[in-house]
Design a protein around this motif. Structure first.
Motif, PDB file in Angstrom:
ATOM      1  N   GLY A  68      10.654  -3.992   1.719  1.00 47.37           N
ATOM      2  CA  GLY A  68      11.093  -2.763   2.368  1.00 47.37           C
ATOM      3  C   GLY A  68      10.031  -1.697   2.371  1.00 47.37           C
ATOM      4  N   CYS A  69      10.393  -0.557   2.936  1.00 46.35           N
ATOM      5  CA  CYS A  69       9.482   0.570   2.823  1.00 46.35           C
ATOM      6  C   CYS A  69      10.265   1.788   2.365  1.00 46.35           C
ATOM      7  CB  CYS A  69       8.744   0.833   4.126  1.00 46.35           C
ATOM      8  SG  CYS A  69       9.765   0.896   5.556  1.00 46.35           S
ATOM      9  N   TYR A  70       9.640   2.586   1.550  1.00 49.41           N
ATOM     10  CA  TYR A  70      10.325   3.701   0.891  1.00 49.41           C
ATOM     11  C   TYR A  70       9.524   4.975   1.097  1.00 49.41           C
ATOM     12  CZ  TYR A  70      12.645  -0.131  -1.447  1.00 49.41           C
ATOM     13  OH  TYR A  70      13.359  -1.268  -1.701  1.00 49.41           O
ATOM     14  N   GLU A  71      10.226   6.090   0.951  1.00 50.34           N
ATOM     15  CA  GLU A  71       9.545   7.377   1.022  1.00 50.34           C
ATOM     16  C   GLU A  71       9.944   8.210  -0.180  1.00 50.34           C
ATOM     17  OE1 GLU A  71       8.777   8.729   5.579  1.00 50.34           O
ATOM     18  OE2 GLU A  71      10.793   8.873   4.826  1.00 50.34           O
ATOM     19  N   PHE A  72       9.011   8.965  -0.694  1.00 46.28           N
ATOM     20  CA  PHE A  72       9.346   9.865  -1.805  1.00 46.28           C
ATOM     21  C   PHE A  72       8.390  11.055  -1.769  1.00 46.28           C
ATOM     22  CE2 PHE A  72       6.467   6.607  -3.226  1.00 46.28           C
ATOM     23  CZ  PHE A  72       5.514   7.295  -3.947  1.00 46.28           C
ATOM     24  N   TYR A  73       8.658  12.049  -2.598  1.00 52.57           N
ATOM     25  CA  TYR A  73       7.818  13.241  -2.601  1.00 52.57           C
ATOM     26  C   TYR A  73       6.746  13.125  -3.678  1.00 52.57           C
ATOM     27  CZ  TYR A  73      11.607  14.965   0.206  1.00 52.57           C
ATOM     28  OH  TYR A  73      12.526  15.103   1.190  1.00 52.57           O
ATOM     29  N   HIS A  82       4.910   0.871   0.926  1.00 53.84           N
ATOM     30  CA  HIS A  82       5.251  -0.334   1.670  1.00 53.84           C
ATOM     31  C   HIS A  82       5.183  -1.525   0.736  1.00 53.84           C
ATOM     32  CE1 HIS A  82       4.839   1.791   5.596  1.00 53.84           C
ATOM     33  NE2 HIS A  82       4.204   2.606   4.786  1.00 53.84           N
ATOM     34  N   GLU A  83       6.297  -2.228   0.629  1.00 55.02           N
ATOM     35  CA  GLU A  83       6.299  -3.392  -0.260  1.00 55.02           C
ATOM     36  C   GLU A  83       6.924  -4.565   0.456  1.00 55.02           C
ATOM     37  OE1 GLU A  83       9.072  -4.259  -3.070  1.00 55.02           O
ATOM     38  OE2 GLU A  83      10.588  -3.644  -1.644  1.00 55.02           O
ATOM     39  N   ALA A 142       3.485  11.871   7.844  1.00 54.20           N
ATOM     40  CA  ALA A 142       3.226  12.954   8.794  1.00 54.20           C
ATOM     41  C   ALA A 142       3.565  14.311   8.178  1.00 54.20           C
ATOM     42  CB  ALA A 142       4.042  12.729  10.058  1.00 54.20           C
ATOM     43  N   GLN A 143       4.478  14.305   7.224  1.00 55.34           N
ATOM     44  CA  GLN A 143       4.851  15.554   6.570  1.00 55.34           C
ATOM     45  C   GLN A 143       4.123  15.677   5.230  1.00 55.34           C
ATOM     46  OE1 GLN A 143       6.877  17.990   7.495  1.00 55.34           O
ATOM     47  NE2 GLN A 143       7.562  17.106   9.417  1.00 55.34           N
ATOM     48  N   LYS A 164       5.005  14.059   1.429  1.00 55.35           N
ATOM     49  CA  LYS A 164       5.868  12.895   1.545  1.00 55.35           C
ATOM     50  C   LYS A 164       4.960  11.671   1.538  1.00 55.35           C
ATOM     51  CE  LYS A 164       8.998  12.378   5.038  1.00 55.35           C
ATOM     52  NZ  LYS A 164       9.945  12.868   6.040  1.00 55.35           N
ATOM     53  N   TYR A 167       0.827  -1.212   0.000  1.00 54.01           N
ATOM     54  CA  TYR A 167       0.000   0.000   0.000  1.00 54.01           C
ATOM     55  C   TYR A 167       0.859   1.258   0.000  1.00 54.01           C
ATOM     56  CZ  TYR A 167       0.921   0.234   5.029  1.00 54.01           C
ATOM     57  OH  TYR A 167       1.512   0.311   6.245  1.00 54.01           O
ATOM     58  N   GLU A 182       0.039  -5.501   8.319  1.00 57.83           N
ATOM     59  CA  GLU A 182      -0.079  -4.063   8.561  1.00 57.83           C
ATOM     60  C   GLU A 182      -1.554  -3.682   8.468  1.00 57.83           C
ATOM     61  OE1 GLU A 182       2.405  -1.060   8.565  1.00 57.83           O
ATOM     62  OE2 GLU A 182       2.952  -2.715   9.880  1.00 57.83           O
TER      63      GLU A 182
END
Lengths: 424, 253
Positions: free
Chosen positions: B178-183, B174-175, B166-167, B170, B161, B226
């Motif tokens: 791993g889990c990733y963050e991007f803009y 979730h895969e 929180a920001q 951003k 998903y 999750e």
């Protein structure tokens, strides 16, 4: 106060303060007497002691007096309605008792405070000013509430409100400034600590070198033994096992420290050098890459060191459990000022639930351990310019943290000029 | 696939050339070595009016331009080029190569010839596979995230998903691994694929991985345990979408 009460002093006090005050009080007006009492008492005591604290003491006495008076009065009116002489005398006695008690408390307090803490002159003046204003307000309140002039009452209230507002404002500015200073100091302290650790790391490497030098002679002697016996095989194994390995370790340490040279942030440098040393002790192949100079990072340096400390500690622990004991760390700076931090280590486990790692309380290492990554996540979430990726593939566990350069906001700039204007 | 070699040691260069040539002859005839240079300047001159797909670069070139500099110039011109480094000490700057120059592979020189041959062949294979992927429009099945210069392809099947963070701006992904963050914004990601559905203002879920729907508390449990949230208005549509997807899977499978 360190004045020994003598006859001369008593005479001066009565002559300069007592008699004129009483005459002013009864002959002119009441408030003139009070004003004269304060001014003359302040002058006389100041000329004796030559310390500004006398003023404060005087004002505190006045405040104690007025508060105990009000206390006794409210007590008297709430219990006795009639004004018989017994009641009046009893309340006077109670008043004196109460006043003495307040003065005694104040004495204890000021003795403890005044000499143990060095208060700057500005601070002393401020405290005295506050005390002075309070006394004035209290006594004026006494007289004004007696008069029935509504206009003067309103004016008086207005003046009090303005004065107290200004006072509050000044005090909060001072408080904020002190707070800022304190934070700066804390940061400096942390920096100092990291620098110290870095020095220790250098020292340790120096020691390693020295011990190697120390062994040098023994090594030569042993090698000579092999050579005289013409034992080529023995010499080969000895050389590979003892000399190459030691040299390698020294070289590796030197290499890593060279890489750290590029980091111009002392805190970061200190942290990483300590971790490298600890990793070396645990027999971990610690590889650090810092190809570009790192001058600044767009995040709070304390947060950064805390975050990196947790990640590296975790990686070291995981590397100890893994087979090839390898840990890779890279700090890469891009031309646009953003920075990428990569922490990579091998893990023994084939697969693990990444999500759970970030939940506080969960750990692959048993109970009471799992707050680390949750803290890291919390820190990352505080910043809008930082993203963090965590993944594991083919037994390699990677954290990637990208810190983007922030264009300074106009808002911030305005705020800083404002605060400067205030402090002036 | 066009290959360029840059290696200042004659013997090594010839060795590389022969390995690549042999591999091309027996396995992939479309691989050809278009330039075998000893100096980086030759490569730069060639690139002014030609291009190639795969580069084998020695890091210690013994010239004013190092292999790394050369790689960053190539990378600037061609973000998709496959760069393979040949080095004496592989692990020294491994992460830098990977994240700053998006290098495909590293080959360590000081090993036995058989092992070296094997390494070169593997690197060629990987490079060729990537080259083919570019040709086929495979890319739609992957979600790409750029980390430094490195582009990570995440299979859409593996994504559980996406959620807001929180920001602002951003997004968390979730895969499986791993889990990733991007803009970005969730709104731009709504039409990723028919498998994905925005069931809440801060969640887009992969319908394949919904394990359990808790209607009362409006929660979804995903395959990795999750929990995601679902808004009341969306529950019905979510259920029908899952049912539809399952029927498609059953029909095709």
């Amino acid at each position: 106060m360190n004045i020994r009460p003598g006859f001369k002093h008593a005479a001066v006090i009565i002559g300069l303060i007592g008699i004129p005050t009483v005459s002013f009080y009864f002959l002119i007006t009441e408030w003139a007497g009070l004003v004269y009492l304060f001014v003359s008492a302040a002058c006389v005591f100041y000329s004796y002691t030559k310390t500004p604290r006398v003023l404060l003491d005087l004002f505190m006495l006045a405040i104690a007096g007025i508060i105990s008076k009000s206390l006794i009065q409210s007590f008297r009116f709430s219990i006795f309605s009639a004004e018989t002489p017994v009641v009046i005398w009893a309340s006077i006695g109670l008043y004196l008792l109460c006043f003495a008690f307040a003065v005694w408390l104040y004495c204890i307090f000021i003795k403890k405070i005044w000499n143990s803490i060095l208060i700057p002159v500005a601070g002393q003046l401020l405290i005295i000013t506050i005390a002075c204003i309070t006394v004035t307000v209290l006594y004026m309140n006494l007289f004004i509430s007696l008069s029935n002039n509504l206009y003067s009452l309103a004016m008086f209230n207005l003046v009090i409100e303005i004065i107290y507002f200004i006072l509050m404002f000044i005090l909060s500015v001072i408080l904020l400034r002190n707070n800022k200073k304190e934070n700066l100091l804390k940061q400096k302290e942390a920096e100092q600590e990291q620098l110290f650790q870095y020095m220790q790391a250098l020292e340790q490497i120096n020691k390693d070198m020295q011990s190697f030098r120390h062994d040098y002679q023994n090594i030569l002697l042993t090698m000579q033994g092999y050579i005289t016996q013409n034992d080529m095989e023995g010499l080969k194994t000895y050389f590979n096992d003892h000399i190459v390995k030691v040299e390698e370790r020294v070289l590796q340490n030197n290499y890593v420290l060279n890489q750290l040279e590029n980091i111009k942030l002392v805190e970061l440098k200190g942290l990483l050098s300590t971790k490298v040393l600890l990793g070396g002790e645990a027999n971990i192949h610690f590889n650090i890459e810092v190809p570009d100079k790192i001058l600044a990072v767009d995040m709070n340096i304390l947060d950064l060191t805390r975050m990196l400390g947790i990640l590296v500690d975790n990686a070291v622990e995981a590397a100890i459990d893994s087979e090839d004991r390898q840990l890779n760390l890279a700090l890469l700076q891009k031309t646009d000022g953003s920075m990428l931090i990569v922490v990579e280590n091998r893990i023994g486990m084939e697969s693990l639930n990444i999500e759970q790692l970030f939940t506080a309380g969960y750990s692959t290492k048993g109970k009471d351990r799992g707050t680390g990554l949750a803290t890291v996540r919390k820190i990352v979430n505080q910043y809008s310019n930082i993203t963090m990726n965590t993944s594991s593939e083919n037994g390699i566990f990677v954290h990637e943290i990208e810190i983007n350069a922030v264009v300074p906001k106009r808002k911030k700039f305005l705020f800083s000029t404002e605060s400067k204007a205030f402090s002036r | 696939m066009k290959v360029i070699i840059c290696e200042n040691e004659v013997q090594q260069r010839k060795f590389l050339q022969s390995v690549i040539f042999n591999y091309a002859m027996f396995s992939e005839p479309s691989i050809e070595v278009v330039l075998s240079a000893s100096q980086p300047e030759e490569v730069l001159a060639y690139l002014q009016d030609h291009r190639a797909d795969c580069y084998f670069l020695d890091i210690e070139l013994g010239s004013s331009i190092s292999g790394m500099d050369l790689a960053s110039i190539i990378r600037e011109q061609d973000p998709l080029a496959n760069i393979i480094f040949i080095t004496m000490h592989a692990d020294k700057l491994k992460l830098t190569f990977k994240y700053k120059l998006a290098a495909l592979d590293f080959i360590v020189k000081d090993v036995e010839p058989e092992k070296l041959t094997q390494q070169v062949k593997e690197a060629l294979q990987a490079s060729f596979a990537k080259y083919q992927q570019l040709g086929n429009s495979y890319r739609s099945k992957f979600f790409q995230i750029k980390i430094g210069e490195r582009i990570k392809n995440i299979n859409l099947d593996d994504i559980y998903y996406l959620e807001t963070s929180a920001q602002v701006h951003k997004i968390g992904l979730h895969e499986k691994n791993g889990c990733y963050e991007f803009y970005g914004k969730l709104k731009e990601l709504e039409n990723l694929d028919e498998r994905f559905y925005r069931c809440h203002k801060s969640y887009i879920v992969n319908l394949q991985h919904v394990k359990y729907i808790d209607k009362k508390n409006r929660k979804l449990t995903m395959a990795n345990d999750e929990v995601c949230y679902v808004s009341t208005r969306m529950i019905k549509e979510l259920q029908s979408k899952i049912a539809k997807l399952n029927s498609i899977v059953q029909n095709t499978g």
